[in-house]
Write an enzyme that holds these catalytic residues in place. Structure first.
Site, PDB file in Angstrom:
ATOM      1  N   HIS A 183       6.263   3.186   7.646  1.00  0.00           N
ATOM      2  CA  HIS A 183       5.333   2.883   6.550  1.00  0.00           C
ATOM      3  C   HIS A 183       4.104   3.786   6.646  1.00  0.00           C
ATOM      4  O   HIS A 183       3.674   4.396   5.653  1.00  0.00           O
ATOM      5  CB  HIS A 183       4.929   1.412   6.614  1.00  0.00           C
ATOM      6  CG  HIS A 183       3.962   0.982   5.559  1.00  0.00           C
ATOM      7  ND1 HIS A 183       4.331   0.292   4.424  1.00  0.00           N
ATOM      8  CD2 HIS A 183       2.608   1.161   5.456  1.00  0.00           C
ATOM      9  CE1 HIS A 183       3.258   0.055   3.686  1.00  0.00           C
ATOM     10  NE2 HIS A 183       2.198   0.581   4.292  1.00  0.00           N
ATOM     11  N   GLU A 184       3.533   3.870   7.858  1.00  0.00           N
ATOM     12  CA  GLU A 184       2.312   4.671   8.013  1.00  0.00           C
ATOM     13  C   GLU A 184       2.598   6.169   7.899  1.00  0.00           C
ATOM     14  O   GLU A 184       1.767   6.927   7.414  1.00  0.00           O
ATOM     15  CB  GLU A 184       1.647   4.353   9.357  1.00  0.00           C
ATOM     16  CG  GLU A 184       1.213   2.909   9.515  1.00  0.00           C
ATOM     17  CD  GLU A 184       0.292   2.428   8.393  1.00  0.00           C
ATOM     18  OE1 GLU A 184       0.275   1.219   8.103  1.00  0.00           O
ATOM     19  OE2 GLU A 184      -0.403   3.279   7.766  1.00  0.00           O
ATOM     20  N   HIS A 223       2.293   7.454   4.461  1.00  0.00           N
ATOM     21  CA  HIS A 223       0.932   7.772   4.017  1.00  0.00           C
ATOM     22  C   HIS A 223       0.555   9.227   4.291  1.00  0.00           C
ATOM     23  O   HIS A 223      -0.504   9.679   3.843  1.00  0.00           O
ATOM     24  CB  HIS A 223      -0.077   6.833   4.685  1.00  0.00           C
ATOM     25  CG  HIS A 223      -0.165   5.486   4.045  1.00  0.00           C
ATOM     26  ND1 HIS A 223      -0.531   5.298   2.722  1.00  0.00           N
ATOM     27  CD2 HIS A 223       0.078   4.230   4.548  1.00  0.00           C
ATOM     28  CE1 HIS A 223      -0.523   4.007   2.442  1.00  0.00           C
ATOM     29  NE2 HIS A 223      -0.150   3.339   3.524  1.00  0.00           N
ATOM     30  N   HIS A 232      -0.030   2.377  -2.452  1.00  0.00           N
ATOM     31  CA  HIS A 232       1.260   1.700  -2.344  1.00  0.00           C
ATOM     32  C   HIS A 232       1.893   1.574  -3.736  1.00  0.00           C
ATOM     33  O   HIS A 232       2.090   0.479  -4.257  1.00  0.00           O
ATOM     34  CB  HIS A 232       1.083   0.314  -1.709  1.00  0.00           C
ATOM     35  CG  HIS A 232       0.593   0.359  -0.308  1.00  0.00           C
ATOM     36  ND1 HIS A 232      -0.437  -0.437   0.173  1.00  0.00           N
ATOM     37  CD2 HIS A 232       0.962   1.127   0.738  1.00  0.00           C
ATOM     38  CE1 HIS A 232      -0.641  -0.165   1.448  1.00  0.00           C
ATOM     39  NE2 HIS A 232       0.186   0.779   1.818  1.00  0.00           N
TER      40      HIS A 232
END
Length: 327
Positions: A210-211, A214, A220
């Protein structure tokens, strides 16, 4: 009449009740009681309240504003554990005597190896919080993430380089992780809420993916979730052949030898329980006819299906990337 309160102290996986205690009781008195209960010497005790170590043994519960049903945390090493550390230190001293020879052999081996073209696509530094229990286990967990074949393949494929991978302080209780400045630093929550153990590797890796997303997308939005889902698929698809994963039968369950690595952390470290399967299917004869590529694709698809909408929402809500700007 002096006011009395009930409170608890957690020590590893044990909860120690303190019932009907005078609010004027001091931290030193509590430590004496804890010594009787745990055999942990007073000088080895670290008592935490609201994330702060209580160093003044003369201060009272009333002065600290500890209320009824409050929970404190006790940290420290038993004498037997200290002795084990001392024995380990002796072994380390012995190893240092032969360290120059080992270093020379490693240097010679490195000189014989070809340069790794993907060496820059990694996490260049790892750090944990040394004040918390089992920092060596936390380091091993971050190293396992760094060296995960699927993660390495993703970073090499997308040419991602992250400056530092760190342990998120457990007192940032509202988030699971964050990415600062599109890959300058990524922080991950490694421990359970009570700090008595570590979160399951599969869960931590999903937060890492998930990170990593980024690195490309800040918000999101649909673009972010599309890439995140692709990474959850790629982390298995790109790693399947390197794992040496083996079918357990005629169905689509697979055994990954690396899943047994949890045992190396020792029985004194607790992990959040849960079922983390790579997929499930009927035990039909047709599955025997699948080619290696078809099995690889099914395995990757199963990994994608495990990233549920609920998990996406939880990780979105637990992402602190926007609250950790460049420092």
């Amino acid at each position: 009449m002096t006011k009395q309160i009930n409170f608890k102290v957690t020590f590893k996986s044990e909860t120690i009740p303190f019932e009907q205690w005078d609010v004027n009781s001091t931290i030193g008195k509590i430590k004496e009681n804890l010594y009787d209960t745990t055999s942990l010497p007073i000088e080895s005790q670290k008592l935490l309240w609201k994330g702060r170590i209580l160093k003044d043994d003369t201060i009272s519960l009333n002065e600290l504003k500890i209320q009824d049903n409050s929970k404190l945390m006790l940290m420290g090493s038993l004498p037997t554990q200290v002795e084990q550390v001392n024995q380990l230190d002796q072994k380390i001293q012995e190893q240092r005597r032969i360290a120059p020879i080992i270093r020379q052999k490693k240097k010679q081996a490195a000189q014989r190896r070809r340069p790794d073209p993907n060496a820059d696509y990694t996490f260049h530094k790892i750090s944990v919080i040394p004040e918390f229990p089992n920092p060596d286990k936390a380091t091993q967990l971050l190293e396992r993430l760094r060296d995960d074949r699927g993660i390495r393949a993703i970073m090499a494929d997308r040419k991602w380089s992250v400056g530092e991978l760190i342990e998120l302080t457990p007192f940032e209780a509202t988030i699971l992780g964050y990415n600062r400045n599109a890959g300058q630093l990524i922080a991950l929550r490694l421990r359970t809420d009570d700090l008595s153990g570590f979160r399951h590797y599969d869960s931590v890796r999903k937060v890492l993916l998930h990170e990593l997303t980024h690195n490309v997308w800040g918000d999101h939005d649909d673009n972010f979730h599309a890439l995140n889902r692709q990474l959850n698929k790629d982390v298995v698809h790109l790693d399947w052949t390197a794992h040496g994963a083996k079918s357990l039968g005629q169905g689509e369950d697979y055994y990954n030898p690396e899943d047994d690595d949890d045992d190396e952390y020792g029985n004194d470290v607790l992990y959040e329980s849960g079922t983390y399967r790579l997929g499930a299917g009927s035990k039909s004869d047709s599955n025997q006819a699948l080619t290696p590529e078809q099995r690889r694709q099914r395995l990757a698809t199963a990994a994608l299906s495990r990233l549920t909408k609920k998990e996406e929402q939880e990780m979105d809500e637990g992402c602190g990337s926007s609250s950790h700007p460049v420092k």
